[in-house]
Design an enzyme around this catalytic site. Structure first.
Site, PDB file in Angstrom:
ATOM      1  N   ALA A   1       0.087  -7.497 -28.578  1.00 36.63           N
ATOM      2  CA  ALA A   1      -1.140  -8.244 -28.284  1.00 36.63           C
ATOM      3  C   ALA A   1      -1.737  -7.701 -26.991  1.00 36.63           C
ATOM      4  O   ALA A   1      -1.030  -7.137 -26.148  1.00 36.63           O
ATOM      5  CB  ALA A   1      -0.820  -9.720 -28.151  1.00 36.63           C
TER       6      ALA A   1
ATOM      7  N   GLY B   1       3.662  -7.785 -30.696  1.00 39.02           N
ATOM      8  CA  GLY B   1       2.887  -8.099 -31.895  1.00 39.02           C
ATOM      9  C   GLY B   1       2.777  -6.912 -32.839  1.00 39.02           C
ATOM     10  O   GLY B   1       2.582  -7.103 -34.046  1.00 39.02           O
TER      11      GLY B   1
ATOM     12  N   GLU C   1       5.859  -7.082 -34.816  1.00 39.32           N
ATOM     13  CA  GLU C   1       5.734  -8.257 -35.694  1.00 39.32           C
ATOM     14  C   GLU C   1       4.799  -7.962 -36.866  1.00 39.32           C
ATOM     15  O   GLU C   1       5.044  -8.377 -38.000  1.00 39.32           O
ATOM     16  CB  GLU C   1       5.252  -9.456 -34.872  1.00 39.32           C
ATOM     17  CG  GLU C   1       6.343  -9.936 -33.899  1.00 39.32           C
ATOM     18  CD  GLU C   1       5.827 -10.898 -32.837  1.00 39.32           C
ATOM     19  OE1 GLU C   1       4.724 -10.656 -32.287  1.00 39.32           O
ATOM     20  OE2 GLU C   1       6.517 -11.885 -32.541  1.00 39.32           O
TER      21      GLU C   1
ATOM     22  N   GLU D   1       8.193  -8.869 -24.947  1.00 37.96           N
ATOM     23  CA  GLU D   1       7.487 -10.027 -24.390  1.00 37.96           C
ATOM     24  C   GLU D   1       8.197 -10.613 -23.171  1.00 37.96           C
ATOM     25  O   GLU D   1       7.565 -11.101 -22.239  1.00 37.96           O
ATOM     26  CB  GLU D   1       7.311 -11.115 -25.461  1.00 37.96           C
ATOM     27  CG  GLU D   1       6.313 -10.767 -26.558  1.00 37.96           C
ATOM     28  CD  GLU D   1       6.926  -9.986 -27.725  1.00 37.96           C
ATOM     29  OE1 GLU D   1       8.043  -9.439 -27.589  1.00 37.96           O
ATOM     30  OE2 GLU D   1       6.269  -9.934 -28.779  1.00 37.96           O
TER      31      GLU D   1
HETATM   32  N1  DAK Z   1      -2.287  -4.652 -23.988  1.00 39.03           N
HETATM   33  C1  DAK Z   1      -3.323  -4.091 -23.333  1.00 39.03           C
HETATM   34  N2  DAK Z   1      -3.388  -2.796 -22.989  1.00 39.03           N
HETATM   35  C2  DAK Z   1      -2.337  -2.029 -23.290  1.00 39.03           C
HETATM   36  C3  DAK Z   1      -1.202  -2.528 -23.980  1.00 39.03           C
HETATM   37  C4  DAK Z   1      -1.205  -3.913 -24.337  1.00 39.03           C
HETATM   38  N3  DAK Z   1      -0.200  -4.497 -25.039  1.00 39.03           N
HETATM   39  N4  DAK Z   1      -0.315  -1.526 -24.125  1.00 39.03           N
HETATM   40  C5  DAK Z   1      -0.878  -0.437 -23.591  1.00 39.03           C
HETATM   41  N5  DAK Z   1      -2.093  -0.715 -23.081  1.00 39.03           N
HETATM   42  C6  DAK Z   1      -3.026   0.180 -22.395  1.00 39.03           C
HETATM   43  C7  DAK Z   1      -2.556   0.444 -20.972  1.00 39.03           C
HETATM   44  O1  DAK Z   1      -2.951  -0.598 -20.116  1.00 39.03           O
HETATM   45  C8  DAK Z   1      -3.263   1.754 -20.680  1.00 39.03           C
HETATM   46  O2  DAK Z   1      -4.611   1.488 -20.387  1.00 39.03           O
HETATM   47  P1  DAK Z   1      -5.372   2.253 -19.188  1.00 39.03           P
HETATM   48  O3  DAK Z   1      -4.578   2.004 -17.963  1.00 39.03           O
HETATM   49  O4  DAK Z   1      -5.351   3.704 -19.619  1.00 39.03           O
HETATM   50  O5  DAK Z   1      -6.732   1.656 -19.182  1.00 39.03           O
HETATM   51  C9  DAK Z   1      -3.222   2.473 -22.023  1.00 39.03           C
HETATM   52  O6  DAK Z   1      -3.006   1.454 -23.012  1.00 39.03           O
HETATM   53  C10 DAK Z   1      -2.082   3.464 -22.122  1.00 39.03           C
HETATM   54  O7  DAK Z   1      -0.897   2.804 -21.728  1.00 39.03           O
HETATM   55  P2  DAK Z   1       0.112   3.413 -20.660  1.00 39.03           P
HETATM   56  O8  DAK Z   1      -0.614   4.167 -19.607  1.00 39.03           O
HETATM   57  O9  DAK Z   1       0.999   2.288 -20.220  1.00 39.03           O
HETATM   58  O10 DAK Z   1       0.894   4.464 -21.561  1.00 39.03           O
HETATM   59  P3  DAK Z   1       2.418   4.835 -21.547  1.00 39.03           P
HETATM   60  O11 DAK Z   1       2.573   5.911 -22.573  1.00 39.03           O
HETATM   61  O12 DAK Z   1       2.927   5.102 -20.166  1.00 39.03           O
HETATM   62  O13 DAK Z   1       3.186   3.510 -22.065  1.00 39.03           O
HETATM   63  C11 DAK Z   1       3.578   1.630 -23.542  1.00 39.03           C
HETATM   64  C12 DAK Z   1       2.929   3.035 -23.348  1.00 39.03           C
HETATM   65  C13 DAK Z   1       3.123   1.123 -24.901  1.00 39.03           C
HETATM   66  C14 DAK Z   1       5.084   1.785 -23.527  1.00 39.03           C
HETATM   67  C15 DAK Z   1       3.125   0.701 -22.388  1.00 39.03           C
HETATM   68  O14 DAK Z   1       1.699   0.736 -22.309  1.00 39.03           O
HETATM   69  C16 DAK Z   1       3.551  -0.725 -22.577  1.00 39.03           C
HETATM   70  O15 DAK Z   1       4.685  -1.085 -22.254  1.00 39.03           O
HETATM   71  N6  DAK Z   1       2.656  -1.578 -23.097  1.00 39.03           N
HETATM   72  C17 DAK Z   1       2.885  -3.013 -23.195  1.00 39.03           C
HETATM   73  C18 DAK Z   1       3.824  -3.329 -24.336  1.00 39.03           C
HETATM   74  C19 DAK Z   1       4.063  -4.825 -24.433  1.00 39.03           C
HETATM   75  O16 DAK Z   1       4.575  -5.479 -23.505  1.00 39.03           O
HETATM   76  N7  DAK Z   1       3.739  -5.420 -25.589  1.00 39.03           N
HETATM   77  C20 DAK Z   1       3.943  -6.807 -25.873  1.00 39.03           C
HETATM   78  C21 DAK Z   1       2.679  -7.598 -25.553  1.00 39.03           C
HETATM   79  S1  DAK Z   1       2.867  -9.353 -25.843  1.00 39.03           S
HETATM   80  C22 DAK Z   1       0.849 -14.546 -31.209  1.00 39.03           C
HETATM   81  C23 DAK Z   1       0.535 -13.324 -31.741  1.00 39.03           C
HETATM   82  C24 DAK Z   1       0.975 -12.170 -31.124  1.00 39.03           C
HETATM   83  C25 DAK Z   1       1.679 -12.223 -29.953  1.00 39.03           C
HETATM   84  C26 DAK Z   1       1.993 -13.442 -29.412  1.00 39.03           C
HETATM   85  C27 DAK Z   1       1.552 -14.621 -30.037  1.00 39.03           C
HETATM   86  N8  DAK Z   1       0.429 -15.767 -31.828  1.00 39.03           N
HETATM   87  C28 DAK Z   1      -0.111 -15.704 -33.196  1.00 39.03           C
HETATM   88  C29 DAK Z   1       0.654 -17.037 -31.258  1.00 39.03           C
HETATM   89  C30 DAK Z   1       2.091 -10.956 -29.340  1.00 39.03           C
HETATM   90  C31 DAK Z   1       2.426 -10.823 -28.040  1.00 39.03           C
HETATM   91  C32 DAK Z   1       2.631  -9.475 -27.513  1.00 39.03           C
HETATM   92  O17 DAK Z   1       2.614  -8.491 -28.241  1.00 39.03           O
END
Ligand code: DAK
Length: 262
Positions: A69, A113, A116, A136
């Site tokens: 997400a 997500g 998921e 998360e």
């Molecule tokens: N959200 C927003 N931007 C993101 C992102 C994300 N999840 N993942 C990556 N980006 C963006 C980064 O901010 C960066 O943007 P700029 O700085 O260039 O503007 C760009 O994508 C490239 O990312 P990185 O520079 O970080 O690239 P790397 O190769 O170094 O790393 C990475 C890639 C995917 C490992 C890293 O970006 C990362 O760890 N991302 C976050 C992963 C994460 O924590 N995901 C879980 C999010 S929480 C629900 C439905 C769904 C959900 C919950 C509830 N309901 C129906 C109730 C879901 C929740 C989640 O998924």
């Protein structure tokens, strides 16, 4: 119909074709914001309604199926907003109502997500570089789109707890070993193999395909006795289809069946 966060395409030359949906927010690694989830819901339902489509493929880019997400969009939400709006659950549930098979093709990361969403697909093909994780906990929340429920069902409690509590990621080989994905393929072949599998599905009887999906999904939602009863009734119902007559006649007459021709 055109979308801002997705690409759609149609493949195949049989009576039934494959609808391909590609998540397309490359600058944010396909982070799943509300617009993308709305468009994804609309694209899935459009292919599901289209009588010319027999199977759907959902994929992302070479680097990211989806990084979860959109954290930038979520970071200022408070409890009142997410609880009162039942935060984005409407769009996240849409894929569950699709009756045609959905093949997920995962390259690169499928996180949060994104993992998921992959688990909501019926069949998952992973490229060798695919990685699955539920990070998360590292941003102060828990999985919210089925990670705590579908992951243990797919890989067992011990591995699911490890991934959800320590943010350990699974590579494609391990994901295949423990049942999270159907097949692992080299990156340059994964899409072609998914299209070939989809074409195969499109060549079978449409009603038998839909009934198979319905029956398998019931295995996750019902006690065994009810699931077996549903399977039996669906099996019986196949005898009201032209495809049953065609398939069995083709077998006994040693010819290739021609399903879905009207
Ligand atoms: N959200 C927003 N931007 C993101 C992102 C994300 N999840 N993942 C990556 N980006 C963006 C980064 O901010 C960066 O943007 P700029 O700085 O260039 O503007 C760009 O994508 C490239 O990312 P990185 O520079 O970080 O690239 P790397 O190769 O170094 O790393 C990475 C890639 C995917 C490992 C890293 O970006 C990362 O760890 N991302 C976050 C992963 C994460 O924590 N995901 C879980 C999010 S929480 C629900 C439905 C769904 C959900 C919950 C509830 N309901 C129906 C109730 C879901 C929740 C989640 O998924």
């Amino acid at each position: 119909m055109s979308y801002e966060t997705l690409l759609t395409d149609i493949h195949g030359d049989g009576p039934l074709k494959t609808g391909v949906i590609t998540l397309n927010r490359p600058k944010a690694m396909n982070a799943l914001n509300d617009q993308l989830m709305d468009e994804l819901g609309a694209a899935l339902l459009a292919f599901d309604r289209d009588d010319a489509i027999g199977c759907i493929i959902l994929t992302g880019s070479e680097k990211a199926f989806a990084a979860g997400a959109d954290i930038a969009a979520m970071k200022d939400y408070d409890f009142q907003k997410v609880y009162s709006s039942n935060y984005i659950s409407r769009n996240w549930e849409t894929i569950r109502s699709v009756r045609k098979p959905v093949i997920g093709v995962v390259q690169g990361v499928a996180l949060g997500g994104g993992c998921e969403l992959a688990m909501m697909c019926d069949v998952v093909f992973a490229a060798e570089n695919a990685k699955f994780g539920q990070p998360e906990i590292t941003i102060g929340v828990i999985a919210g789109a089925g990670g705590t429920q579908r992951l243990p069902r797919a890989v067992g409690k011990a591995k699911a707890m490890d991934m959800l509590l320590t943010n350990r990621w699974m590579d494609a080989a391990e994901a295949e070993r423990c049942g999270l994905v159907s097949r692992v393929l080299p990156a340059d072949r994964v899409m072609a193999e998914a299209l070939a599998a989809a074409e195969k599905i499109c060549g079978f009887g449409r009603l038998a395909v839909m009934a198979t999906k319905e029956a398998v999904n019931a295995a996750y939602e019902t006690p065994l006795s009810q699931g077996l009863q549903l399977e039996r009734r669906l099996f019986h119902s196949m005898f009201g289809t032209a495809d049953q007559r065609e398939g069995m006649d083709a077998f006994v007459n040693k010819r290739k069946p021609a399903f879905n021709r009207g």
